[in-house]
Every structure is written in structure tokens, then in C-alpha cells.
Design an enzyme around this catalytic site. Structure first.
Site, PDB file in Angstrom:
ATOM      1  N   ARG A  19       0.841  -1.202   0.000  1.00  0.00           N
ATOM      2  CA  ARG A  19       0.000   0.000   0.000  1.00  0.00           C
ATOM      3  C   ARG A  19       0.877   1.253   0.000  1.00  0.00           C
ATOM      4  O   ARG A  19       2.091   1.194   0.113  1.00  0.00           O
ATOM      5  CB  ARG A  19      -0.884   0.046   1.254  1.00  0.00           C
ATOM      6  CG  ARG A  19      -1.855  -1.109   1.422  1.00  0.00           C
ATOM      7  CD  ARG A  19      -2.775  -0.829   2.617  1.00  0.00           C
ATOM      8  NE  ARG A  19      -3.761  -1.867   2.810  1.00  0.00           N
ATOM      9  CZ  ARG A  19      -3.623  -2.902   3.626  1.00  0.00           C
ATOM     10  NH1 ARG A  19      -2.508  -3.022   4.324  1.00  0.00           N
ATOM     11  NH2 ARG A  19      -4.582  -3.802   3.759  1.00  0.00           N
ATOM     12  N   ASP A  67       9.308 -11.321   6.929  1.00  0.00           N
ATOM     13  CA  ASP A  67       9.685 -10.407   7.992  1.00  0.00           C
ATOM     14  C   ASP A  67      11.120  -9.989   7.695  1.00  0.00           C
ATOM     15  O   ASP A  67      12.064 -10.768   7.896  1.00  0.00           O
ATOM     16  CB  ASP A  67       9.590 -11.106   9.347  1.00  0.00           C
ATOM     17  CG  ASP A  67      10.081 -10.242  10.500  1.00  0.00           C
ATOM     18  OD1 ASP A  67      10.569  -9.113  10.251  1.00  0.00           O
ATOM     19  OD2 ASP A  67      10.002 -10.693  11.657  1.00  0.00           O
ATOM     20  N   VAL A  68      11.311  -8.777   7.187  1.00  0.00           N
ATOM     21  CA  VAL A  68      12.633  -8.362   6.722  1.00  0.00           C
ATOM     22  C   VAL A  68      13.546  -7.905   7.855  1.00  0.00           C
ATOM     23  O   VAL A  68      14.617  -7.349   7.604  1.00  0.00           O
ATOM     24  CB  VAL A  68      12.526  -7.273   5.631  1.00  0.00           C
ATOM     25  CG1 VAL A  68      12.052  -7.871   4.327  1.00  0.00           C
ATOM     26  CG2 VAL A  68      11.627  -6.130   6.068  1.00  0.00           C
ATOM     27  N   ASN A  94      11.934   0.611   1.570  1.00  0.00           N
ATOM     28  CA  ASN A  94      10.844   1.513   1.911  1.00  0.00           C
ATOM     29  C   ASN A  94      10.181   1.193   3.254  1.00  0.00           C
ATOM     30  O   ASN A  94       9.648   2.083   3.903  1.00  0.00           O
ATOM     31  CB  ASN A  94       9.792   1.461   0.796  1.00  0.00           C
ATOM     32  CG  ASN A  94       8.495   2.127   1.174  1.00  0.00           C
ATOM     33  OD1 ASN A  94       8.414   3.335   1.285  1.00  0.00           O
ATOM     34  ND2 ASN A  94       7.451   1.306   1.385  1.00  0.00           N
ATOM     35  N   TYR A 161      12.289   6.348  16.009  1.00  0.00           N
ATOM     36  CA  TYR A 161      12.246   6.558  14.557  1.00  0.00           C
ATOM     37  C   TYR A 161      13.396   7.448  14.105  1.00  0.00           C
ATOM     38  O   TYR A 161      14.065   7.152  13.111  1.00  0.00           O
ATOM     39  CB  TYR A 161      10.905   7.181  14.198  1.00  0.00           C
ATOM     40  CG  TYR A 161      10.680   7.415  12.726  1.00  0.00           C
ATOM     41  CD1 TYR A 161      10.298   6.369  11.885  1.00  0.00           C
ATOM     42  CD2 TYR A 161      10.827   8.689  12.173  1.00  0.00           C
ATOM     43  CE1 TYR A 161      10.075   6.579  10.533  1.00  0.00           C
ATOM     44  CE2 TYR A 161      10.604   8.910  10.832  1.00  0.00           C
ATOM     45  CZ  TYR A 161      10.229   7.858  10.013  1.00  0.00           C
ATOM     46  OH  TYR A 161      10.012   8.080   8.674  1.00  0.00           O
ATOM     47  N   LYS A 165      16.352   6.341  11.501  1.00  0.00           N
ATOM     48  CA  LYS A 165      16.567   7.035  10.231  1.00  0.00           C
ATOM     49  C   LYS A 165      17.959   7.667  10.156  1.00  0.00           C
ATOM     50  O   LYS A 165      18.557   7.738   9.076  1.00  0.00           O
ATOM     51  CB  LYS A 165      15.493   8.091  10.016  1.00  0.00           C
ATOM     52  CG  LYS A 165      14.114   7.514   9.717  1.00  0.00           C
ATOM     53  CD  LYS A 165      14.117   6.555   8.525  1.00  0.00           C
ATOM     54  CE  LYS A 165      12.713   6.140   8.110  1.00  0.00           C
ATOM     55  NZ  LYS A 165      12.716   5.137   7.017  1.00  0.00           N
TER      56      LYS A 165
END
Length: 246
Positions: A19, A67-68, A94, A161, A165
Site C-alpha cells: 500500500r 519479515d525483513v 521503503n 524513529y 533514520k
């Protein structure tokens, strides 16, 4: 010089492609001729629908679950893609969770999910993709960062987060240096707030939030021959936002 890539004969893997932005990346890469591996973890129905939409563009596409954040399952994912489609030439990292609450109230299991899906998944998928890319003598890796994370942006809200990042952008620079001799480029695209974000600040740069197309443009550019000398770069898609406050 054409700024859009010719990806005919290439295979692209987009993580978290069922999505939203991942889906749009998958469609855009397919529109440039790439066969696409549509990755998902739990959104199987949506991923299969995205793969069907990609095939309508005249390329091959399959949905793949993994599950990466698990190295064994990442290896299995790439093995399945190589069997069904071929070697991955373009990787868009992504996938990544988001938890916009105060750091003290984040459950530790959730903290680890946020850092693992954003940072560790990027490392694991890139590491698995590299050997066949090096053997082929061509590869493109695009990581999704966050605007101003490379400037030490930090806040008590959503702290895991920001940490993840920042790690993604450091990893991007390191991997670019480590692949100089392999005809592989590694770059990052870093949005601030996009049209599908979970939260929206009071003011939008330039009066609007970033669209999917705003992020697709630099991603495709990084895949093109025109960008073959650019590696370790980070394009911030933020409308000129200055993070004086978070």
C-alpha cells in the site's frame, strides 16, 4: 540525457509495497520496464492486488511475504524472488514503522520494531542484495530516510524513529563508499511529511504536503544512467522545511 531510467530486463524489489508509498514506487518502477517483487509482511491481499496492477503495465510482478528484520527470512525472500523473477537489480528499502509518542511511553517491544523495520531491515536487505549486484556489475539501492535526520534532528516524541533514520543515512554513506568499484550506487530519499503520513503538523512547507510523485521523481532519477556518478547522496523532499522545532 534521459533522466528517467530504462529498467527493461531489470528486477526491482520494493519492501513494504502493498500500500501507500511502496505501492507507488512499485508502479513507477514497472512503468520504466522493471519486473517487480512486491514485498509485504501481513498485508497479503493488498500486495497481490498491487502485483496485479503492476502486471497491467506489461511487466512481471509477484507478491512475496517476509519479515525483513530476520536475516534467515530475508535470505529466503531473495531466494524466492530469484527463483520466480530473477536477480534483484534495484532495491528500494521503503518499509519502516512509525510511533509518534513520547519515548518513555513506547513499549520496549514496539521500540525494537520501529528501529528494526527502519534500520535493520535496510541493512539486511542491502547486504543480501549486494553479492548478486556485484557479480552482475550493476545495482541501485535507494533507502528511505527522514528529512534533517542527518543533521541530528531529535525529539522526545518518536525518538526511536529518528535514531533509526539517522542510522539509515549513515549506512547509506558507508555502503556508497564500499561499492565504489562495483558500478552500484546507494542513495537516500528523505521526506518530511507526505500525503499519507500518520500525523500532520500545523503548517505545511509551500502550503502542501509532499505527494507520492515528489518522492518518486528522485527515486527514479537515482536509478537512471544520468545518476551513475551519484552515490552516498541524500535528497530531502521537504519543501524547504527548516526544523527549528519538532
Amino acid at each position: 540525457m534521459d533522466l528517467l531510467p530504462d529498467l527493461n530486463g531489470r528486477v526491482a524489489l520494493v519492501t513494504g509495497a502493498a500500500r501507500g508509498l511502496g505501492r507507488e514506487f512499485a508502479l513507477a518502477l514497472a512503468d520504466c520496464g522493471a519486473d517487480v517483487a512486491v514485498h509485504y509482511n501481513t498485508s497479503g491481499e493488498a500486495a497481490r492486488e498491487t502485483a496485479a496492477e503492476v502486471r497491467e503495465l506489461g511487466v512481471d510482478a509477484q507478491a512475496f511475504s517476509a519479515d525483513v528484520t530476520d536475516p534467515t527470512l530475508v535470505d529466503d525472500l531473495f531466494g524466492a524472488i530469484e527463483e520466480e523473477l530473477d536477480t534483484v537489480n534495484v532495491l528500494v528499502n521503503n518499509v519502516g514503522d512509525f510511533e509518534p509518542i513520547h519515548w518513555e511511553t513506547v513499549e520496549w517491544s514496539r521500540w525494537r520494531e520501529v528501529t528494526a523495520t527502519n534500520y535493520e531491515a535496510t541493512v539486511l536487505c542491502s547486504r543480501r542484495a549486494l553479492t548478486p549486484m556485484r557479480e552482475a556489475g550493476w545495482g541501485r539501492i535507494i533507502n528511505i530516510g527522514y528529512a534533517s535526520a542527518d543533521k541530528g534532528l531529535v525529539s522526545p516524541k518518536n525518538f526511536p524513529y529518528f535514531v533509526a533514520k539517522t542510522g539509515v543515512l549513515m549506512f547509506t554513506r558507508m555502503l556508497a563508499a564500499d561499492t565504489q568499484a562495483d558500478n552500484i550506487t546507494v542513495n537516500a530519499v528523505s521526506p518530511y511529511v507526505i500525503e499519507s503520513s500518520d500525523e500532520f503538523p500545523e503548517e505545511a512547507p509551500r502550503g502542501r504536503w509532499a505527494t507520492y510523485d515528489d518522492l518518486i521523481a528522485p527515486t527514479l532519477f537515482f536509478c537512471s544512467d544520468a545518476a551513475s556518478y551519484l552515490s552516498g547522496e541524500n535528497i530531502e523532499v521537504d519543501g524547504g522545511w527548516l526544523p527549528e522545532t519538532v
